[in-house]
Design a protein around this motif. Structure first.
Motif, PDB file in Angstrom:
ATOM      1  N   LEU A 157      -9.026  -5.821  -0.741  1.00 12.94           N
ATOM      2  CA  LEU A 157     -10.261  -5.186  -0.262  1.00 12.94           C
ATOM      3  C   LEU A 157     -10.227  -3.683  -0.502  1.00 12.94           C
ATOM      4  O   LEU A 157     -11.211  -3.083  -0.950  1.00 12.94           O
ATOM      5  CB  LEU A 157     -10.439  -5.483   1.232  1.00 12.94           C
ATOM      6  N   ILE A 158      -9.089  -3.053  -0.207  1.00 10.06           N
ATOM      7  CA  ILE A 158      -8.980  -1.601  -0.368  1.00 10.06           C
ATOM      8  C   ILE A 158      -8.994  -1.200  -1.840  1.00 10.06           C
ATOM      9  O   ILE A 158      -9.576  -0.174  -2.222  1.00 10.06           O
ATOM     10  CB  ILE A 158      -7.690  -1.102   0.320  1.00 10.06           C
ATOM     11  N   ARG A 159      -8.383  -2.023  -2.677  1.00 12.00           N
ATOM     12  CA  ARG A 159      -8.270  -1.679  -4.098  1.00 12.00           C
ATOM     13  C   ARG A 159      -9.361  -2.296  -4.968  1.00 12.00           C
ATOM     14  O   ARG A 159      -9.308  -2.187  -6.197  1.00 12.00           O
ATOM     15  CB  ARG A 159      -6.900  -2.125  -4.605  1.00 12.00           C
ATOM     16  N   GLY A 166      -1.531   9.657   1.739  1.00  6.39           N
ATOM     17  CA  GLY A 166      -2.372   9.923   2.906  1.00  6.39           C
ATOM     18  C   GLY A 166      -3.758   9.333   2.811  1.00  6.39           C
ATOM     19  O   GLY A 166      -4.633   9.677   3.624  1.00  6.39           O
ATOM     20  N   ASN A 167      -3.991   8.440   1.851  1.00  8.88           N
ATOM     21  CA  ASN A 167      -5.303   7.817   1.717  1.00  8.88           C
ATOM     22  C   ASN A 167      -5.489   6.653   2.689  1.00  8.88           C
ATOM     23  O   ASN A 167      -6.618   6.245   2.966  1.00  8.88           O
ATOM     24  CB  ASN A 167      -5.514   7.310   0.283  1.00  8.88           C
ATOM     25  N   VAL A 168      -4.395   6.102   3.171  1.00 10.98           N
ATOM     26  CA  VAL A 168      -4.430   4.981   4.115  1.00 10.98           C
ATOM     27  C   VAL A 168      -3.441   5.268   5.234  1.00 10.98           C
ATOM     28  O   VAL A 168      -2.365   5.838   4.995  1.00 10.98           O
ATOM     29  CB  VAL A 168      -4.069   3.645   3.419  1.00 10.98           C
ATOM     30  N   SER A 169      -3.793   4.895   6.449  1.00  9.87           N
ATOM     31  CA  SER A 169      -2.863   4.977   7.581  1.00  9.87           C
ATOM     32  C   SER A 169      -2.934   3.658   8.349  1.00  9.87           C
ATOM     33  O   SER A 169      -3.966   2.986   8.365  1.00  9.87           O
ATOM     34  CB  SER A 169      -3.208   6.145   8.513  1.00  9.87           C
ATOM     35  N   LEU A 218       0.824  -1.216   0.000  1.00  8.54           N
ATOM     36  CA  LEU A 218       0.000   0.000   0.000  1.00  8.54           C
ATOM     37  C   LEU A 218       0.858   1.267   0.000  1.00  8.54           C
ATOM     38  O   LEU A 218       0.413   2.324   0.459  1.00  8.54           O
ATOM     39  CB  LEU A 218      -0.933   0.005   1.223  1.00  8.54           C
ATOM     40  N   ARG A 219       2.056   1.166  -0.509  1.00  3.98           N
ATOM     41  CA  ARG A 219       2.979   2.310  -0.485  1.00  3.98           C
ATOM     42  C   ARG A 219       2.385   3.564  -1.135  1.00  3.98           C
ATOM     43  O   ARG A 219       2.479   4.663  -0.567  1.00  3.98           O
ATOM     44  CB  ARG A 219       4.298   1.924  -1.161  1.00  3.98           C
ATOM     45  N   PRO A 220       1.742   3.467  -2.310  1.00  2.00           N
ATOM     46  CA  PRO A 220       1.162   4.687  -2.904  1.00  2.00           C
ATOM     47  C   PRO A 220       0.074   5.300  -2.032  1.00  2.00           C
ATOM     48  O   PRO A 220       0.015   6.531  -1.862  1.00  2.00           O
ATOM     49  CB  PRO A 220       0.596   4.195  -4.239  1.00  2.00           C
ATOM     50  N   GLU A 221      -0.804   4.461  -1.476  1.00  2.00           N
ATOM     51  CA  GLU A 221      -1.878   4.983  -0.627  1.00  2.00           C
ATOM     52  C   GLU A 221      -1.340   5.606   0.652  1.00  2.00           C
ATOM     53  O   GLU A 221      -1.850   6.635   1.126  1.00  2.00           O
ATOM     54  CB  GLU A 221      -2.855   3.845  -0.276  1.00  2.00           C
ATOM     55  N   HIS A 230       1.054 -12.917   5.526  1.00  2.00           N
ATOM     56  CA  HIS A 230       1.219 -12.502   4.129  1.00  2.00           C
ATOM     57  C   HIS A 230      -0.099 -12.588   3.366  1.00  2.00           C
ATOM     58  O   HIS A 230      -0.429 -11.680   2.583  1.00  2.00           O
ATOM     59  CB  HIS A 230       2.276 -13.379   3.454  1.00  2.00           C
ATOM     60  N   ARG A 231      -0.857 -13.655   3.588  1.00  2.00           N
ATOM     61  CA  ARG A 231      -2.159 -13.783   2.922  1.00  2.00           C
ATOM     62  C   ARG A 231      -3.126 -12.731   3.444  1.00  2.00           C
ATOM     63  O   ARG A 231      -3.897 -12.136   2.684  1.00  2.00           O
ATOM     64  CB  ARG A 231      -2.692 -15.200   3.147  1.00  2.00           C
ATOM     65  N   LEU A 232      -3.086 -12.468   4.751  1.00  2.00           N
ATOM     66  CA  LEU A 232      -3.969 -11.472   5.354  1.00  2.00           C
ATOM     67  C   LEU A 232      -3.701 -10.096   4.747  1.00  2.00           C
ATOM     68  O   LEU A 232      -4.640  -9.370   4.370  1.00  2.00           O
ATOM     69  CB  LEU A 232      -3.749 -11.463   6.868  1.00  2.00           C
ATOM     70  N   ALA A 233      -2.427  -9.721   4.634  1.00  2.00           N
ATOM     71  CA  ALA A 233      -2.073  -8.423   4.055  1.00  2.00           C
ATOM     72  C   ALA A 233      -2.514  -8.326   2.605  1.00  2.00           C
ATOM     73  O   ALA A 233      -3.003  -7.277   2.150  1.00  2.00           O
ATOM     74  CB  ALA A 233      -0.562  -8.192   4.173  1.00  2.00           C
ATOM     75  N   ALA A 234      -2.347  -9.429   1.861  1.00  2.00           N
ATOM     76  CA  ALA A 234      -2.763  -9.431   0.454  1.00  2.00           C
ATOM     77  C   ALA A 234      -4.273  -9.267   0.335  1.00  2.00           C
ATOM     78  O   ALA A 234      -4.768  -8.550  -0.556  1.00  2.00           O
ATOM     79  CB  ALA A 234      -2.320 -10.725  -0.217  1.00  2.00           C
ATOM     80  N   ASN A 235      -5.031  -9.886   1.227  1.00  3.17           N
ATOM     81  CA  ASN A 235      -6.493  -9.768   1.179  1.00  3.17           C
ATOM     82  C   ASN A 235      -6.956  -8.369   1.570  1.00  3.17           C
ATOM     83  O   ASN A 235      -7.932  -7.844   1.015  1.00  3.17           O
ATOM     84  CB  ASN A 235      -7.134 -10.811   2.094  1.00  3.17           C
ATOM     85  N   ILE A 236      -6.272  -7.752   2.533  1.00  2.00           N
ATOM     86  CA  ILE A 236      -6.615  -6.378   2.908  1.00  2.00           C
ATOM     87  C   ILE A 236      -6.325  -5.432   1.742  1.00  2.00           C
ATOM     88  O   ILE A 236      -7.134  -4.540   1.430  1.00  2.00           O
ATOM     89  CB  ILE A 236      -5.842  -5.960   4.170  1.00  2.00           C
ATOM     90  N   THR A 237      -5.198  -5.627   1.091  1.00  3.39           N
ATOM     91  CA  THR A 237      -4.859  -4.802  -0.070  1.00  3.39           C
ATOM     92  C   THR A 237      -5.910  -4.965  -1.165  1.00  3.39           C
ATOM     93  O   THR A 237      -6.335  -3.974  -1.786  1.00  3.39           O
ATOM     94  CB  THR A 237      -3.474  -5.198  -0.603  1.00  3.39           C
TER      95      THR A 237
END
Length: 456
Positions: free
Chosen positions: A345-347, A35-38, A28-31, A336-343
């Motif tokens: 979800l956001i995108r 400032g779109n994600v914290s 989520l580096r761009p977000e 790693h799977r959790l982070a990928a699923n959150i990403t």
């Protein structure tokens, strides 16, 4: 943080929490930059402990600082708050947070990751709370190292045979990875240290492993478990299977087979349980206190709450009807799977279920000794020990820590283990308090002498 910022809160900075934040920080580096994600990480400590290396840290093979990862250093794009979660309201999406000092605060979130991990599972055994110590944290590991070396110091210095026998008796309850590896590494350390303690030989020490079931290291299979017992007994370690600790009042151990003896060191590694925070939350839990989650790692009935690791009942899709074992191998991969699923979800992408076939287990039994079962292949001895080090080195977060650990191991090839006991670290003000009391007593004594002289 602007009104439109999507706020992710991660409870816990352990395997799941830190690795989830680390992966989100990258994906989520761009977000995050715009400032779109914290991301906020909540944990009582400001570091993550790589627990498989705690036995080597306790035995002096690794520098203690090298088996922990500073959260603020590896998560610069995240906010790190140190303290405790006192409560969660998932309906209002709020968390009651208590810093280590000062007033509490309420933290709002848009998406929550609950990963506080586990704590030692204890039993109502008389004397256990007063005499025992666990083996889950760096503080416990270093205290145990200091304790073992301090008992050797005491045994070499006392003329009381009963006190000497008590000091040289070390008891470990629980024969899982933590118990067996900690005992094996520390016995190795103490055996090596005996050369510097005139009058103490390895045969004077008594190392006892107490296990309620009929096997040790169940993760490596029954054959390798039996081989491990044989190796430990060949080293003079008293392995007692199908035996329970009955009581340990004032250091007097009573086992359910009628055996009694005294000890100053009792280590409790008889299992773990989900963090008690789960029981006080409004999240669905199973009969073992674990959070119920779907294969996509979101909490059942909650699309905005995720969980994984020791505190979650994660379905094992490779073994229908079973759940993933609470170990580091699954925790890191789930993160790693959790982070990928959150990403996703956001995108606006599609999440994927967690699926990982358990590759096997490796365990260290001291220097150049180990046991392993990898993809069904049984390995023992120095090769298993090498696999243990290689696998866990590959899993330690950050290149910085990998290099430091390699340097520690390299230096150990040329120098003997350090046997300095730094027990005073547990109470660093002891010497200063003693000096203060002594000066106060001297001033009072001088005042009394002056008063007597004045009366004369």
């Amino acid at each position: 943080m602007t009104a439109s910022t999507f706020h992710i809160v991660i409870i816990g900075g352990g395997y799941v929490g830190m690795n989830t934040a680390l992966r989100l920080q990258r994906t989520l580096r761009p977000e995050l930059r715009d400032g779109n994600v914290s991301i906020t990480v909540l944990d009582a400590d400001s570091y993550m402990t790589y627990q498989p290396f705690l036995p080597e840290a306790a035995a002096g093979a690794l520098e203690p600082r090298h088996v922990v990862v500073p959260l603020r250093q590896v998560l610069p794009a995240c906010s790190i708050l140190n303290g405790w979660v006192m409560g969660m309201d998932t309906a209002r999406r709020t968390i009651d947070f208590q810093p280590q000092q000062g007033p509490g605060r309420v933290i709002s979130y848009d998406l929550l990751v609950v990963s506080p991990g586990s704590v030692s599972r204890t039993l109502p055994i008389p004397g256990l709370a007063e005499q025992g110590i666990g083996f889950k944290t760096l503080e416990e590991a270093i205290h145990l190292r200091n304790q073992v070396l301090a008992q050797l110091d005491l045994a070499a210095s006392t003329s009381d045979p009963d006190l000497r026998r008590r000091a040289l008796t070390f008891v470990f309850v629980g024969a899982g990875f933590a118990g067996v590896e900690a005992l094996a590494e520390l016995e190795d350390l103490a055996r090596d240290a005996c050369r510097f303690f005139p009058g103490i030989v390895p045969g004077d020490m008594r190392w006892i492993l107490v296990e309620a079931t009929d096997r040790v290291l169940p993760e490596v299979g029954p054959d390798m478990g039996r081989w491990t017992v044989e190796q430990l007994r060949a080293r003079g370690i008293d392995v007692r299977l199908s035996t329970r600790l009955h009581s340990v009042r004032d250091g007097h151990v009573v086992l359910d087979d009628g055996t009694e003896f005294d000890t100053s060191t009792l280590v409790w590694t008889a299992g773990v349980k989900p963090h008690p925070m789960i029981a006080g939350s409004d999240l669905p839990a199973d009969d073992k206190g674990r959070i119920k989650v779907t294969p996509f790692l979101n909490v059942k009935g909650r699309l905005d709450v995720f969980s994984a690791g020791d505190c979650a009942a994660v379905p094992d899709l490779t073994k229908p009807g079973e759940f993933c074992a609470p170990n580091a191998q699954h925790a890191v991969r789930q993160a790693h799977r959790l982070a990928a699923n959150i990403t996703a979800l956001i995108r606006g992408g599609r999440p994927r279920p967690y699926r990982h076939a358990y590759a096997g287990s490796v365990a260290s039994l001291g220097l150049h000794k180990g046991v392993a079962q990898v993809y069904g292949i049984k390995i023992r001895g120095v090769i298993a020990w090498f696999l243990h080090r290689t696998y866990h080195l590959s899993r330690v977060p950050t290149f910085n820590r990998k290099v430091r650990i390699l340097v520690d191991w390299t230096l150990a090839l040329f120098f003997r283990r350090d046997i300095v006991s730094l027990g005073a670290l547990a109470n660093p003000r002891q010497e200063f308090e003693f000096a203060t009391r002594r000066d106060l007593a001297e001033r009072e004594a001088r005042a009394q002498v002056a008063g007597v002289s004045g009366e004369s």
